[in-house]
Scaffold this motif. Structure first.
Motif, PDB file in Angstrom:
ATOM      1  N   GLY A  56     -34.802  37.056  28.145  1.00 11.89           N
ATOM      2  CA  GLY A  56     -34.701  35.888  29.035  1.00 11.89           C
ATOM      3  C   GLY A  56     -33.370  35.190  28.905  1.00 11.89           C
ATOM      4  N   TRP A  57     -32.898  35.089  27.655  1.00 12.55           N
ATOM      5  CA  TRP A  57     -31.599  34.452  27.428  1.00 12.55           C
ATOM      6  C   TRP A  57     -30.483  35.249  28.077  1.00 12.55           C
ATOM      7  N   ASN A  58     -30.507  36.568  27.899  1.00 12.56           N
ATOM      8  CA  ASN A  58     -29.462  37.400  28.490  1.00 12.56           C
ATOM      9  C   ASN A  58     -29.514  37.380  30.020  1.00 12.56           C
ATOM     10  N   GLU A  59     -30.718  37.327  30.586  1.00 13.12           N
ATOM     11  CA  GLU A  59     -30.833  37.224  32.045  1.00 13.12           C
ATOM     12  C   GLU A  59     -30.215  35.927  32.551  1.00 13.12           C
ATOM     13  N   PHE A  60     -30.494  34.830  31.844  1.00 12.79           N
ATOM     14  CA  PHE A  60     -29.938  33.557  32.286  1.00 12.79           C
ATOM     15  C   PHE A  60     -28.429  33.517  32.103  1.00 12.79           C
ATOM     16  N   MET A  61     -27.932  34.072  30.992  1.00 11.16           N
ATOM     17  CA  MET A  61     -26.479  34.080  30.768  1.00 11.16           C
ATOM     18  C   MET A  61     -25.772  34.939  31.812  1.00 11.16           C
ATOM     19  N   ALA A  62     -26.400  36.037  32.237  1.00  5.59           N
ATOM     20  CA  ALA A  62     -25.808  36.858  33.295  1.00  5.59           C
ATOM     21  C   ALA A  62     -25.780  36.094  34.617  1.00  5.59           C
ATOM     22  N   MET A  63     -26.801  35.239  34.832  1.00  2.44           N
ATOM     23  CA  MET A  63     -26.855  34.470  36.077  1.00  2.44           C
ATOM     24  C   MET A  63     -25.750  33.411  36.144  1.00  2.44           C
TER      25      MET A  63
END
Length: 143
Positions: A56-63
């Motif tokens: 979830g953290w990596n998805e948000f950071m990519a966003m």
């Protein structure tokens, strides 16, 4: 009500030519304060994504690791530096530092508190904010 009663509305209130650099600093202080409040709320939401785990953290950071995200972050950096430096200038002025000696207010009224020392402080805050913003852009976009 007569039409030419010199009412200018909000445009007259924020006109920097009428009040000088002090009015610009006043407006930038308010705008940067509201911007930093909005960023604070967004930052709480951002950091709460750590509760979703690494994925979830990596998805948000990519966003948020986009060009628009980097531009917003550089504006936040500039707002933070301007708000801090201008706030220190205002606190020093309230403490009597750089205000000047009090004098009788004769016409044309020239307030001693709005002297060149405080104008240098305002310009310094703007220059430091611009430098910090450019540094942030250089770091985020890889120079």
């Amino acid at each position: 009500m007569p039409k030419d009663d010199h009412r200018e509305g909000i445009g007259g209130m924020i006109n920097p030519r009428r009040y000088g650099i002090e009015r610009v600093a006043y407006l930038l202080m308010r705008i940067s304060g509201l911007g930093l409040l909005a960023y604070f709320i967004g930052h709480i939401y951002e950091t709460s994504n750590i509760l979703r785990g690494k994925v979830g953290w990596n998805e948000f950071m990519a966003m948020i690791s986009t060009t628009e995200g980097h531009i917003i972050m550089s504006i936040v950096i500039a707002m933070c530096v301007f708000h801090t430096v201008n706030g220190v200038r205002v606190m020093l002025g309230h403490g009597g530092v750089g205000v000047g000696t009090p004098a009788r207010p004769d016409y044309p009224y020239d307030p001693a508190s709005q002297n060149y020392r405080h104008k240098i402080g305002i310009y310094s805050a703007m220059v430091l904010a611009a430098i910090a913003m450019m540094y942030g852009i250089a770091v985020m976009f890889g120079e």
